[in-house]
Structures are given as structure tokens and as C-alpha cells.
Motif scaffolding. Structure first.
Motif, PDB file in Angstrom:
ATOM      1  N   ASP A   6     -28.421 -76.486 100.135  1.00 52.51           N
ATOM      2  CA  ASP A   6     -29.773 -76.047  99.758  1.00 52.51           C
ATOM      3  C   ASP A   6     -30.390 -75.203 100.867  1.00 52.51           C
ATOM      4  OD1 ASP A   6     -29.646 -77.305  97.310  1.00 52.51           O
ATOM      5  OD2 ASP A   6     -30.709 -79.104  97.971  1.00 52.51           O
ATOM      6  N   ASP A   7     -30.114 -75.570 102.134  1.00 54.56           N
ATOM      7  CA  ASP A   7     -30.653 -74.796 103.261  1.00 54.56           C
ATOM      8  C   ASP A   7     -30.136 -73.363 103.248  1.00 54.56           C
ATOM      9  OD1 ASP A   7     -32.091 -76.977 104.153  1.00 54.56           O
ATOM     10  OD2 ASP A   7     -30.600 -77.562 105.659  1.00 54.56           O
TER      11      ASP A   7
ATOM     12  N   ASP B 147     -31.772 -71.484 100.334  1.00 50.71           N
ATOM     13  CA  ASP B 147     -33.170 -71.186 100.672  1.00 50.71           C
ATOM     14  C   ASP B 147     -33.266 -70.038 101.673  1.00 50.71           C
ATOM     15  OD1 ASP B 147     -34.006 -73.181  98.967  1.00 50.71           O
ATOM     16  OD2 ASP B 147     -34.327 -74.670 100.557  1.00 50.71           O
TER      17      ASP B 147
ATOM     18  N   GLY C 166     -32.602 -66.840  99.789  1.00 56.42           N
ATOM     19  CA  GLY C 166     -33.764 -66.513  98.949  1.00 56.42           C
ATOM     20  C   GLY C 166     -34.957 -66.056  99.766  1.00 56.42           C
ATOM     21  N   GLY C 167     -35.057 -66.510 101.015  1.00 57.51           N
ATOM     22  CA  GLY C 167     -36.175 -66.122 101.874  1.00 57.51           C
ATOM     23  C   GLY C 167     -35.983 -64.803 102.589  1.00 57.51           C
TER      24      GLY C 167
ATOM     25  N   ASP D   5     -32.049 -67.282  90.912  1.00 54.21           N
ATOM     26  CA  ASP D   5     -31.870 -68.731  90.951  1.00 54.21           C
ATOM     27  C   ASP D   5     -31.178 -69.165  89.672  1.00 54.21           C
ATOM     28  OD1 ASP D   5     -31.989 -71.410  91.391  1.00 54.21           O
ATOM     29  OD2 ASP D   5     -34.150 -71.513  91.622  1.00 54.21           O
TER      30      ASP D   5
ATOM     31  N   ARG E 201     -30.282 -72.330  88.835  1.00 54.38           N
ATOM     32  CA  ARG E 201     -30.355 -73.782  88.630  1.00 54.38           C
ATOM     33  C   ARG E 201     -30.437 -74.085  87.141  1.00 54.38           C
ATOM     34  NH1 ARG E 201     -32.433 -75.943  94.011  1.00 54.38           N
ATOM     35  NH2 ARG E 201     -32.577 -74.005  95.154  1.00 54.38           N
TER      36      ARG E 201
END
Length: 147
Positions: free
Chosen positions: A84-85, A88, A91-92, A100, A102
Motif C-alpha cells: 500500500d505504501d 500511495d 499515486g502521490g 486505482d 481496487r
């Protein structure tokens, strides 16, 4: 790729990567299917600058298996699978376009269905057996207290 590689490097303890190119010319091209090892920080300069390849490997991953990339050159996109890190961080990044993927539920779950006649009869039989067992235990307990 120049923006992607430092983010990938920050999310693995490995410096060596594994990868393989897609067999574009023939699905039976054994040499193209060969898995090879490379250094992440020099990948672009060593692989792409030779003129032999015009794109990155189709599949590549850190030796510690912290993440894996799948690049589809036909669709001009790359899928990244990792923590997840890592996701993220990607995405940042203002320089990386992400989507995404999901899981999304498209409709609410169906309400539970009523039990069938067979299920109801089975539950009745179980209840009758439990009641008979309880009566038998109760009767057995009274006999031992009277004696």
C-alpha cells in the motif's frame, strides 16, 4: 520510467531485479522468454541504450519480491503490484499518471433467500433431536437424585 525507478528503489531492499521481455516475434522464442537479472539504477542506460530493445521488460520485479511490474507496450501502460505504501507513493507523484483498480461492488449484495422446505424440515428434525436428548438427560438426572 525516470520518475518511476526512484520510487520503486525506495520500496525494496534489493538492488538487483529480475525480468523478461515479451516474445513479440514468436510465442515460441525461447531466448525472449529467458529471465535475466539487472541493476535497477542502471536499467535504462544499460538495456535501452544498446538499441536492441525499444522498451522495458514486460515483467520485472525486485529480487526480494517487494513489487512486480507488468508493462504492456501495446497499451502503453504499466501495472504495478506492491505494498500500500508503494501504491500511495506512486499515486502521490505529480509526474506519474495512475488509476486505482481496487475492487468496487457494482450493486448491493442480494438479501438472504428464505430457507427451502427441505432446509426448514432439516432444522425441525434437529430441534426434535435436541429436545429428545435434553429430555433423556433430564430424566437420567432425576433418577440419580431419587436413589
Amino acid at each position: 520510467m525516470e520518475t518511476l525507478i526512484p520510487i520503486l528503489a525506495a520500496h525494496t531492499g534489493a538492488t538487483r531485479m529480475r525480468g523478461r521481455f515479451s516474445p513479440i516475434t514468436s510465442p515460441f522464442d525461447v531466448e525472449a522468454m529467458r529471465v535475466f537479472s539487472f541493476d535497477l539504477t542502471t536499467m535504462l542506460s544499460s538495456m535501452l541504450a544498446t538499441g536492441q530493445q525499444e522498451f522495458t521488460p514486460e515483467l520485472w520485479w525486485a529480487e526480494d519480491k517487494a513489487w512486480v511490474l507488468w508493462t504492456d507496450y501495446d497499451l502503453m501502460g504499466t501495472r504495478v503490484f506492491g505494498s500500500d505504501d508503494l501504491i500511495d507513493a506512486l499515486g502521490g507523484s505529480p509526474d506519474i499518471e495512475t488509476l486505482d483498480w481496487r475492487r468496487v461492488r457494482l450493486r448491493p449484495p442480494s438479501p438472504p433467500r428464505p430457507p427451502s422446505r427441505m432446509e426448514m424440515r432439516f432444522q425441525e428434525l434437529l430441534a426434535e433431536q435436541e429436545a429428545a436428548k435434553a429430555q433423556k438427560q433430564e430424566a437420567g438426572g432425576q433418577d440419580s437424585t431419587e436413589g
